[in-house]
Design an enzyme around this catalytic site. Structure first.
Site, PDB file in Angstrom:
ATOM      1  N   HIS A 135     -38.229 -82.780  51.279  1.00 23.15           N
ATOM      2  CA  HIS A 135     -37.531 -81.822  50.428  1.00 23.15           C
ATOM      3  C   HIS A 135     -36.743 -82.600  49.374  1.00 23.15           C
ATOM      4  O   HIS A 135     -36.783 -82.266  48.201  1.00 23.15           O
ATOM      5  CB  HIS A 135     -36.619 -80.941  51.275  1.00 23.15           C
ATOM      6  N   LYS A 192     -39.477 -84.312  43.765  1.00 25.64           N
ATOM      7  CA  LYS A 192     -38.512 -83.631  42.911  1.00 25.64           C
ATOM      8  C   LYS A 192     -37.849 -84.611  41.951  1.00 25.64           C
ATOM      9  O   LYS A 192     -37.268 -84.198  40.936  1.00 25.64           O
ATOM     10  CB  LYS A 192     -37.457 -82.924  43.763  1.00 25.64           C
ATOM     11  N   PHE A 195     -31.317 -72.773  50.979  1.00 26.16           N
ATOM     12  CA  PHE A 195     -30.048 -72.114  51.256  1.00 26.16           C
ATOM     13  C   PHE A 195     -30.246 -71.066  52.350  1.00 26.16           C
ATOM     14  O   PHE A 195     -31.300 -70.452  52.470  1.00 26.16           O
ATOM     15  CB  PHE A 195     -29.526 -71.411  50.002  1.00 26.16           C
ATOM     16  N   CYS A 255     -35.366 -71.834  48.822  1.00 27.10           N
ATOM     17  CA  CYS A 255     -36.180 -72.996  48.430  1.00 27.10           C
ATOM     18  C   CYS A 255     -37.337 -73.277  49.375  1.00 27.10           C
ATOM     19  O   CYS A 255     -38.166 -74.144  49.097  1.00 27.10           O
ATOM     20  CB  CYS A 255     -35.292 -74.227  48.325  1.00 27.10           C
ATOM     21  N   GLU A 269     -31.694 -84.619  55.939  1.00 30.83           N
ATOM     22  CA  GLU A 269     -33.151 -84.666  56.084  1.00 30.83           C
ATOM     23  C   GLU A 269     -33.608 -86.007  56.641  1.00 30.83           C
ATOM     24  O   GLU A 269     -34.534 -86.069  57.457  1.00 30.83           O
ATOM     25  CB  GLU A 269     -33.844 -84.389  54.751  1.00 30.83           C
ATOM     26  N   HIS A 295     -36.090 -79.526  40.823  1.00 27.95           N
ATOM     27  CA  HIS A 295     -36.219 -78.635  41.973  1.00 27.95           C
ATOM     28  C   HIS A 295     -36.864 -77.326  41.519  1.00 27.95           C
ATOM     29  O   HIS A 295     -36.223 -76.522  40.837  1.00 27.95           O
ATOM     30  CB  HIS A 295     -34.836 -78.383  42.561  1.00 27.95           C
TER      31      HIS A 295
END
Length: 413
Positions: free
Chosen positions: A303, A335, A399, A163, A314, A340
């Site tokens: 994010h 998002k 990830f 990502c 985060e 996403h």
């Protein structure tokens, strides 16, 4: 080259809330949400039946049908975004094609074509796989299709950093420019992972929201009731140049790429490091490269995927760098509108930062109705906000512990 200013001169976006930068931006600040029931395939037997799809999308409106048939959707989205960015920049490729590069970012390449082909093969609908199959699933062919269409002959790289791939593509583009390997580089991202095996796998990992009965409110970053992210699809592209190159050709500069960084948590394959240590280190590196202090950042595009663990980590990372709600800049997670976009997300979110700087408007975090006490920053809930900003940061966390931070700032000649 090492200290020369790097500038953004072209942008392109293909998103569930609009195709084209202007359409994307207007929907973003207008509070439009692109999430709905999955229509691409029958998802009735799956625990997750919602996604942010590109609706009423016809690739033939942007390219010849014969070309579209040779591309997986992730390639189509990247191809269209790249074309918009090149046109927007006014760059004449033919005169310097060997000095123009491409860096492509994607998380899962042509996974939808793989899944569909295997299903047809297993069911007996087809007894042979066509010659287009392999080129449709290889990640780097997205960049190859862009290069072929536009006559680009400079360096070309493809990144699979989950990502964070879009942000990493922009950083790699900057590295190519700094090293003197190119004068202009297209940073491109594309993603489409909507197929039963991926939806099922992410569902079983408890990564996705299961708010099937209310898809419009499923993606709710930093909200106490959040229960996972929503799959989106799309493409993004940014043309990056040295300032000297842009000025010599009369290019119009939209913003400066002031800082960039990449780090790895080194903690877990899917879970973020709980304190956000890797992400905070990444933000600090980006600030150092930009020659800035935390107080210089006016806005952060987080994010912010809407996962319980991710949003909390985060938030901790941002607070460790910028302080509490009083000292930290406003933060939003776009998002919540687009879902996403995986490898395309880093670039479309950088585009949102550039648009925010140019237009003096901060996009909101949608569906933030019940604040999570563990997520206690100013997340610009539900409504866009006018603000004068000069510098913005975009974070992408993937990830494998991948972290990307990009800083863009207002251009002053």
């Amino acid at each position: 080259m090492a200290n020369e200013k790097l500038v953004i001169t072209g942008m392109g976006a293909v998103t569930p809330i609009g195709v084209g930068v202007q359409a994307y931006w207007e929907s973003l600040i207008g509070g439009v949400c692109g999430v709905g029931p999955i229509t691409r395939f029958d998802a009735s037997a799956l625990p997750v039946q919602i996604a942010a799809e590109l609706k009423d999308f016809d690739p033939a409106a942007y390219m010849p049908k014969s070309l579209a048939r040779t591309m997986d959707p992730f390639m189509q989205y990247a191809f269209i975004a790249a074309g918009e960015a090149l046109k927007d920049s006014g760059l004449i490729v033919e005169t310097e094609s060997e000095r123009i590069g491409i860096v492509m970012g994607t998380a899962m390449n042509g996974i939808t074509t793989v899944a569909q082909t295997q299903q047809s093969f297993d069911s007996g609908d087809t007894h042979r796989v066509g010659p287009r199959f392999v080129p449709m699933v290889i990640g780097n062919v997205a960049a190859a299709q862009i290069a072929i269409a536009h006559g680009i002959h400079g360096p070309s790289f493809t990144l699979n950093t989950a990502c964070s791939a879009g942000g990493d593509a922009l950083m790699t583009a900057a590295m190519l420019l700094r090293s003197g390997e190119a004068d202009a580089v297209l940073a491109v991202g594309g993603e489409s992972i909507l197929c039963p095996i991926v939806v099922s796998g992410l569902s079983q990992a408890k990564a996705l929201s299961r708010r099937n009965e209310d898809p419009q409110h499923a993606c709710r970053p930093f909200d106490l009731e959040r229960d996972g992210f929503v799959i989106g699809e799309g493409g993004g592209a940014v043309l990056l140049e040295t300032e000297e190159h842009a000025r010599k050709r009369g290019g119009k500069v939209k913003a400066v790429l002031a800082g960039y960084a990449n780090t790895n948590d080194g903690y877990h394959v899917t879970a973020p490091e709980p304190t956000g240590a890797g992400a905070s280190a990444c933000m600090r590196r980006a600030l150092t490269r930009a020659g800035m202090q935390p107080a210089d950042i006016d806005y952060i595009n987080a994010h912010g995927t809407s996962t319980p663990l991710g949003d909390r980590a985060e938030t901790q990372a941002i607070k460790s760098v910028f302080g509490d709600r009083v000292t930290a800049p406003p933060v939003s997670a776009t998002k919540s509108a687009t879902g996403h976009l995986m490898g395309a997300g880093g670039l479309t979110e950088v585009i949102a930062c550039v648009q925010a700087i140019q237009n003096g408007v901060l996009p909101p975090t949608l569906h933030l109705d019940t604040p999570d006490p563990a997520c206690d920053l100013d997340y610009i809930p539900n409504q866009a906000r006018e603000a004068r900003i000069r510098t913005a940061m975009s974070n992408s966390l993937g990830f494998g512990g991948q972290n990307s931070s990009i800083i863009v700032s207002k251009y002053e000649r």
